[in-house]
Design an enzyme around this catalytic site. Structure first.
Site, PDB file in Angstrom:
ATOM      1  N   HIS A 133      14.742 -18.537   2.427  1.00 53.20           N
ATOM      2  CA  HIS A 133      14.871 -19.398   1.263  1.00 53.20           C
ATOM      3  C   HIS A 133      13.872 -18.921   0.212  1.00 53.20           C
ATOM      4  O   HIS A 133      12.841 -18.329   0.531  1.00 53.20           O
ATOM      5  CB  HIS A 133      14.558 -20.840   1.691  1.00 53.20           C
ATOM      6  N   ASP A 210       9.159 -21.368   8.809  1.00 52.47           N
ATOM      7  CA  ASP A 210       9.807 -22.351   7.951  1.00 52.47           C
ATOM      8  C   ASP A 210      10.805 -23.114   8.810  1.00 52.47           C
ATOM      9  O   ASP A 210      11.856 -22.593   9.170  1.00 52.47           O
ATOM     10  CB  ASP A 210      10.504 -21.626   6.791  1.00 52.47           C
ATOM     11  N   GLN A 213      15.113 -26.371   8.299  1.00 53.16           N
ATOM     12  CA  GLN A 213      16.470 -26.565   8.812  1.00 53.16           C
ATOM     13  C   GLN A 213      16.516 -26.671  10.334  1.00 53.16           C
ATOM     14  O   GLN A 213      17.598 -26.832  10.909  1.00 53.16           O
ATOM     15  CB  GLN A 213      17.372 -25.413   8.356  1.00 53.16           C
ATOM     16  N   LYS A 236      15.123 -33.515   4.494  1.00 54.95           N
ATOM     17  CA  LYS A 236      16.169 -32.886   5.300  1.00 54.95           C
ATOM     18  C   LYS A 236      16.202 -33.477   6.711  1.00 54.95           C
ATOM     19  O   LYS A 236      17.026 -33.086   7.531  1.00 54.95           O
ATOM     20  CB  LYS A 236      15.953 -31.374   5.363  1.00 54.95           C
ATOM     21  N   CYS A 374      19.568 -21.331  -2.926  1.00 58.99           N
ATOM     22  CA  CYS A 374      18.176 -20.847  -3.041  1.00 58.99           C
ATOM     23  C   CYS A 374      17.922 -19.709  -2.048  1.00 58.99           C
ATOM     24  O   CYS A 374      16.848 -19.612  -1.452  1.00 58.99           O
ATOM     25  CB  CYS A 374      17.181 -21.975  -2.845  1.00 58.99           C
TER      26      CYS A 374
END
Length: 416
Positions: A133, A210, A213, A236, A374
């Site tokens: 991202h 990261d 998700q 999220k 993104c």
């Protein structure tokens, strides 16, 4: 993370009961019942989160830390209890390893500025992947521009998977940090982050993951992964916007100097010297997003109450069914077909722009995301400008997949 090859079975989630907890799902869009398949961008919020935030504003609204009156004390207890909830959810050893941030983006910037910048110089390298991202690209580019370091990128193959052999080759004595996405927001690919961390640690290279998700879809244990840093965003994960967290190993946080200064991050201030507070508070300058932190804790408690294994199985079944159904439509091409995926299905339709697809689906009451997500380097890798992305959550159903497919057939009719 579950593979899409999993056999479809009853997975134990009472989805209708879950849906009753989410007020936003019970509305019509353009005269049709809403089908919300944009969860990778942001999730809807359960009543528990909404009520928790409302209760704070109605009963405990005060600033945290240092206040001697009761409201401030209650707010402080709730805020710090939220930190403990996040610690438990991520499997961290100590709540002092949890820093509240505005989200994954701020968390990456914090690591770049406070951990990596003092350790990097001309000719050094930062290693990321080709499916990141923008939030895990741009901060490193800024750091490279400021220090003369170089950004290296691990390529991805035609299936949307990382080339692990190339990753191992790119690790070097010059590598000062690895930044890798746990689950790709644009492709749904689940990366082998534990193996990547082991390879990096064999060369004493720290790793930032990261997890924006990943946390909504399956259990995450930062101690099992042995990552140095792990970041995720509340919005999220069925929580409020503008809140997230960074996990950092205690020894790293103790070495780091804050990159933002202000109130609440100090022990003492004179015009000659400032003495910083201990981590994590030294990285939380100013009045924090108190209600956001409390709401995030409520969201994680809600998610945990469902059983994260059941959540992962339910969403894997949805993803498998949706993949088969969408690929059966003429002219559809999947973008990213990794063996292990979670959460998201990205595709294009021959001769039809994703924005047109998204507009027609919206007219049918189906909310998806159309664009580069993104993740423009991912689009460039596959020679496209955008994809259609349907992303799934705990409240989505097989009937909603049918609505998605019906909408895509409507797209075909409109464009002949």
């Amino acid at each position: 993370m579950a593979s899409t090859a999993a056999t479809a079975t009853h997975v134990g989630l009472d989805v209708e009961r879950i849906r009753a907890d989410f007020p936003a799902l019970h509305q019509e869009v353009h005269g049709r019942p809403l089908v919300y398949l944009d969860n990778a961008a942001t999730t809807q919020k359960p009543r528990r989160v909404i009520d928790t935030v409302t209760h704070f504003y109605e009963h405990d609204c005060a600033n945290v830390h240092r206040g001697v009156h009761l409201l401030s004390q209650r707010a402080t207890v709730a805020y710090e209890r939220a930190r403990t909830t996040i610690k438990d959810h991520l499997g961290a050893a100590d709540s002092r390893e949890i820093v509240f941030t505005r989200g994954t983006t701020e968390a990456v910037n914090l690591v770049a500025s406070s951990f990596v910048r003092p350790r990097i110089g001309p000719g050094d390298e930062i290693l990321i992947t080709g499916m990141e991202h923008h939030s895990n690209i741009v901060p490193w580019q800024l750091l490279c521009e400021a220090t003369g370091a170089h950004l290296k990128v691990v390529p991805i193959n035609d299936e949307g998977e990382l080339e692990l052999d190339r990753y191992a080759e790119l690790l070097s004595d010059r590598t000062k940090i690895v930044g890798v996405v746990h689950v790709s927001n644009a492709l749904g690919t689940v990366n082998p982050v534990k193996t990547m961390i082991e390879l990096a640690h064999a060369r004493s290279i720290p790793v930032l993951v990261d997890g924006a998700q990943a946390v909504p879809h399956a259990a995450v244990d930062v101690r099992e992964l042995d990552c140095d840093f792990y970041a995720f965003s509340g919005h999220k994960t069925y929580g409020p916007t503008g809140i997230g967290a960074l996990y950092g190993k205690r020894e790293h946080l103790l070495e780091m100097v804050p990159y933002q200064g202000g109130g609440d991050m100090i022990l003492s201030v004179t015009f000659d010297e400032t003495i910083y507070a201990e981590p994590p508070h030294r990285f939380e300058a100013g009045t924090p997003n108190i209600e956001g932190a409390i709401g995030l804790a409520a969201a994680l408690d809600y998610l945990s109450s469902l059983g994260l294994d059941a959540v992962a199985a339910h969403e894997a079944e949805l993803l498998e069914t949706a993949t088969e159904a969408v690929l059966a439509i003429p002219g559809v091409r999947l973008i990213g077909a990794a063996e292990h995926r979670a959460g998201a299905l990205s595709f294009v339709m021959d001769g039809i722009h994703p924005h047109d697809i998204g507009t027609i689906l919206d007219s049918e009451g189906v909310a998806i995301r159309a664009g580069h997500h993104c993740a423009q380097p991912v689009m460039q890798r596959f020679g496209i400008s955008a994809t259609v992305r349907a992303s799934f959550g705990i409240y989505n159903t097989m009937d909603e997949i049918e609505r998605l497919v019906e909408g895509l057939h409507k797209v075909r009719e409109v464009f002949g």
